[in-house]
Design an enzyme around this catalytic site. Structure first.
Site, PDB file in Angstrom:
ATOM      1  N   CYS A 300      15.399  51.458  52.916  1.00  0.00           N
ATOM      2  CA  CYS A 300      15.814  51.710  54.354  1.00  0.00           C
ATOM      3  C   CYS A 300      15.444  50.386  55.110  1.00  0.00           C
ATOM      4  O   CYS A 300      16.208  49.984  56.109  1.00  0.00           O
ATOM      5  CB  CYS A 300      15.238  53.066  54.915  1.00  0.00           C
ATOM      6  SG  CYS A 300      14.525  54.223  53.841  1.00  0.00           S
ATOM      7  N   LYS A 430      17.768  66.746  55.092  1.00  0.00           N
ATOM      8  CA  LYS A 430      18.584  66.101  54.104  1.00  0.00           C
ATOM      9  C   LYS A 430      19.245  67.441  53.462  1.00  0.00           C
ATOM     10  O   LYS A 430      19.039  68.502  53.483  1.00  0.00           O
ATOM     11  CB  LYS A 430      17.809  65.380  53.179  1.00  0.00           C
ATOM     12  CG  LYS A 430      16.655  66.375  52.275  1.00  0.00           C
ATOM     13  CD  LYS A 430      15.867  65.389  51.453  1.00  0.00           C
ATOM     14  CE  LYS A 430      14.868  66.196  50.842  1.00  0.00           C
ATOM     15  NZ  LYS A 430      13.941  65.343  49.867  1.00  0.00           N
ATOM     16  N   HIS A 476      20.890  58.221  55.145  1.00  0.00           N
ATOM     17  CA  HIS A 476      20.357  57.675  53.951  1.00  0.00           C
ATOM     18  C   HIS A 476      21.121  58.489  52.703  1.00  0.00           C
ATOM     19  O   HIS A 476      21.358  59.556  52.824  1.00  0.00           O
ATOM     20  CB  HIS A 476      19.020  58.021  53.649  1.00  0.00           C
ATOM     21  CG  HIS A 476      18.071  57.566  54.866  1.00  0.00           C
ATOM     22  ND1 HIS A 476      17.332  56.476  54.892  1.00  0.00           N
ATOM     23  CD2 HIS A 476      18.179  58.149  56.236  1.00  0.00           C
ATOM     24  CE1 HIS A 476      16.639  56.399  55.932  1.00  0.00           C
ATOM     25  NE2 HIS A 476      17.044  57.084  56.846  1.00  0.00           N
TER      26      HIS A 476
END
Length: 602
Positions: A300, A430, A476
Site C-alpha cells: 500500500c 472489505k 485495496h
C-alpha cells in the site's frame, strides 16, 4: 421419528437446555446444522478429554475449542502420544458414549475456581483469560472442566466421531512456552456424514500440495534457508510464470498500470500508515545508518508514494496501479504450512485511487474480474463483508461510509454475501472472496478493501472540476491473494492435473529411439514459440518406462515419435484429459494446442 432437541438459540447465541429461562427460543435439533455441529463437536472434545484422563490419569488440560471442521484439545501428559494411540483413545470414547453419561453444568465464582484448581497450572492459565465473576464448569462422570459450553445433555449423542491427527501446540500459541500435545478430531450427527467427510479427508491426503509439490518438482523448502521461505524449482517457476503473464495481460486490458515499490521502507512511513502501531508484530525491522527500516508486509505505502509522485486531477481518476509485490510477514513456526502459510509471498496486488462517486462502479468491475478468473479455474465462490475490528484506525463515520459503499455495490447487483463482524483490516472494511474447491473446502483468497484512512493520513489530493482540492478513496484489491497460496489451492483442487494453459510441462515428447530425437526437438521448439513448455524424454530407457514417467508427472498430453511419425511428419497423441489416443499430422496437432491456448480469454 422427531429429532431430539440438544440446545437452544437465543439471539444467535447457543445455550444449553438446562440454562433456559424462557421457552421463546429457537430449538436446535440433533442434526448436521451449523449450530448443532458446534454443540456436538464441543461436547465431543470433552468426551475425548474424559477418555484421555481415564487412560492417562496424570493428564492436565488447557483448551478444547470447536474449529471449522471439528475440534481439538491441548493437554499435557507424561507419555508420548502418537498417531498409533488414537485408536485406543477412540475405543475408550465409545465406551463412555455407550455408558450414556449425563453432562451437567454448574457455576462457581472465579475465586472458588482458582482454589478448586489450585494444583492445576493449565487451569490457572485458562482462568487468567476469564473475567471476574461466575465461571461455568461442565461435569460428566469423574471428568470436569472449565467451559462456557454449551454441550449436549448426554454422551449418548456422541456416537459418530473420528480422531484425525496428533500435533504439538505451544501453550497459548507462544513459541517461548512449553509444547503441549494437541489431538484433532471431528464429529457428526449421523454415520453417513462422518463417512463422507472421512472419504474427503483421504482424498485430501492424496491431493496434499506439499506431497504433489515434491512429486511434480514444483517447489521445496530447506532448513538452511529458513522456515516459510519457498524455493521454486523450474517446474513450479514455469507454472507461476504462466499465471503471472496471463494476469499481466488481463490487468493491462482492464486499464491497470504496472508499478513497483521498494521492499524496504523507513519506519517513519509505517508509522504514518498505522502499520507500526497496528501490525508491527507481523513485520521485520532492521537498522540502516542508525535509521529504522521495515520490510514491507503490504504494498500500500509504495503505491501511495507513486500516487504522490505527480499532481492528480479528477480527469486522471480512477488510477489503477498493480504490482506482483513480494512481501514478508512474521509467522510463528507452528503455523507454517507448505505454500498456504509462508513468511515470504507475492501478492497479485492492486490499488485503485478514485473519487467517492466511483467506488460502486470500481467494486463491481473488480467483482466481474473475480468472476471471470474463478470460472476459468472452475472454482465456485462466495463473498463476505468484514466490518471494523477492535484494533483499527479512523473514526466510525468513515468506517460506516466505506462499509455502506461495499454493501450498496453488492446489493445493486443482487449478489449474496455474509457479514463477518469485526473481521476488517485495521484501515478499512472489505469484501472477502472465499472459493470452494473440488473437495468442497472453502479458502480465503481475494479481497476488496475500501480505505478512506490511508489517503487521509498521507494527505492525498486531486483537483476536482471546480479546481478545489479533494481527497481520493483508495481501494485495496487482490484476486488470487498470493501466488503461493493460490498455487497451493489450485494444486489440490485439480490434484496436480493443471489446466493446459498453465501446466508447467504441457506436452511430453517421447522418441522411441535416438533416430527420432531430431524430430522430437523440432516439435519442442515449435511449441515453445507458442509459450507451450514440453519435455523430450531422451534417456536410454524402454518406451513403456518413458510413458510411465510422463504419466506420473500428470502431463496433459504425451506424443510418441517413431519411424512412421518421422516419415509422415505426424504424432501419436495420448490426451490425458480427453482420455483418448489418436494419430494427427504435425499441423493438426499444432492447431489443436493453439486452440487450447486461445480458450483462455477475458
Amino acid at each position: 421419528m422427531e429429532k431430539e432437541v440438544i440446545a437452544f438459540l437465543d439471539n444467535e447465541k447457543i445455550i444449553d437446555s438446562q440454562s433456559i429461562k424462557s421457552e421463546n427460543l429457537e430449538k436446535i435439533y440433533f442434526d448436521n446444522s451449523k449450530q448443532s455441529l458446534e454443540v456436538i463437536r464441543h461436547s465431543c472434545a470433552h468426551l475425548m478429554a474424559q477418555a484421555i484422563k481415564s487412560l492417562y490419569p496424570e493428564a492436565k488440560f488447557f483448551v478444547g475449542p470447536v474449529i471449522e471442521d471439528g475440534f481439538y484439545y491441548d493437554f499435557r501428559v507424561e507419555s508420548k502420544i502418537g498417531e498409533e494411540d488414537l485408536a485406543k483413545i477412540e475405543k475408550k470414547m465409545k465406551e463412555l458414549t455407550e455408558a450414556k453419561i449425563e453432562i451437567e453444568k454448574y457455576e462457581i465464582s472465579k475465586n472458588e475456581a482458582l482454589q478448586k484448581f489450585k494444583n492445576d497450572d493449565l487451569k490457572q492459565e485458562v482462568l487468567l483469560r476469564i473475567p471476574d465473576g461466575q465461571v461455568s464448569i461442565y461435569k460428566q462422570g469423574e471428568f470436569e472442566d472449565l467451559c462456557r459450553g454449551p454441550h449436549v445433555p448426554n454422551t449418548k449423542f456422541l456416537r459418530f466421531f473420528k480422531l484425525t491427527r496428533v500435533a504439538g501446540a505451544y501453550l497459548g500459541g507462544d513459541e517461548k512456552r512449553e509444547m503441549l500435545t494437541r489431538i484433532y478430531g471431528t464429529a457428526f450427527a449421523d454415520k453417513e456424514s462422518l463417512k463422507e467427510y472421512l472419504t474427503i479427508i483421504e482424498e485430501a491426503k492424496k491431493r496434499d500440495h506439499r506431497k504433489l509439490g515434491t512429486e511434480l518438482k514444483l517447489f521445496t523448502f530447506d532448513d538452511e534457508i529458513g522456515g516459510g521461505l519457498p524455493i521454486w524449482l523450474s517446474n513450479g517457476a514455469r507454472l507461476r510464470s504462466k499465471l503471472e503473464h496471463m494476469l499481466y495481460k488481463i490487468h493491462r486490458l482492464r486499464g491497470y498500470e504496472p508499478v513497483r515499490g521498494p521492499e524496504l521502507l523507513k519506519a517513519d512511513a509505517w508509522k504514518i500508515s498505522g502499520h507500526y502501531v497496528n501490525y508491527k508484530e507481523n513485520m521485520y525491522f532492521t537498522q540502516i545508518d542508525e535509521q529504522e527500516y521495515g520490510i514491507k508486509p503490504m504494498n500500500c505505502v509504495g503505491h501511495i508514494k507513486i500516487y504522490q509522485s505527480d499532481v492528480r486531477s479528477y480527469r486522471d481518476l480512477p488510477l489503477k496501479f498493480f504490482e506482483y509485490g513480494v512481501v514478508h510477514r512474521h509467522e510463528k513456526s507452528g503455523v507454517l504450512h507448505g505454500l498456504f502459510r509462508v513468511r515470504e509471498f507475492t501478492q497479485d496486488d492492486a490499488h485503485i485511487f478514485c473519487m467517492p462517486s466511483q467506488i460502486k462502479e470500481q467494486v463491481l468491475e473488480i467483482l466481474a474480474f473475480v468472476d471471470n478468473l474463478m470460472r476459468l479455474f472452475d472454482f465456485s465462490y462466495e463473498m463476505e463483508i468484514s466490518t471494523k475490528p477492535e484494533k483499527a484506525i479512523g473514526d466510525d463515520e468513515i468506517w460506516d461510509m466505506a462499509t455502506k459503499a461495499l454493501k450498496e455495490a453488492l446489493d445493486e447487483q443482487g449478489l449474496k454475501y455474509g457479514i463477518d463482524e469485526g473481521g476488517g483490516a485495521f484501515y478499512g472494511p472489505k469484501i472477502d472472496i472465499k472459493i470452494t474447491d473440488a473437495l468442497k473446502r472453502k479458502w480465503q483468497c481475494g479481497t476488496i478493501q475500501v480505505d478512506f484512512n490511508l489517503p487521509n493520513r498521507f494527505k492525498l489530493e486531486y483537483t476536482d472540476s471546480d479546481n478545489e482540492k479533494k481527497q481520493p478513496v483508495m481501494l485495496h484489491r487482490a484476486i488470487l491473494g498470493s501466488f503461493e497460496r493460490f498455487i497451493g489451492i489450485l494444486t489440490e483442487h485439480c490434484a496436480g492435473e493443471f489446466p493446459f494453459f498453465i501446466a508447467p510441462t504441457a506436452v511430453g515428447i517421447i522418441p522411441i529411439s535416438d533416430s527420432h530425437l531430431v524430430y522430437a526437438k523440432e516439435i519442442q521448439t515449435m511449441l515453445l514459440k507458442w509459450d507451450i513448455d514440453s519435455e523430450v524424454y531422451e534417456k536410454n530407457e524402454s518406451l513403456s518406462k518413458k510413458i510411465r514417467t510422463a504419466e506420473k508427472q500428470r502431463l496433459p498430453m504425451i506424443l510418441v515419435i517413431g519411424d512412421d511419425e518421422v516419415a509422415k511428419r505426424s504424432v501419436a497423441l495420448r490426451d490425458r484429459r480427453a482420455k483418448e489416443q489418436k494419430n494427427l499430422s504435425l499441423d493438426e496437432f499444432i492447431n489443436l494446442v493453439k486452440e487450447k491456448m486461445s480458450e483462455v480469454h477475458f
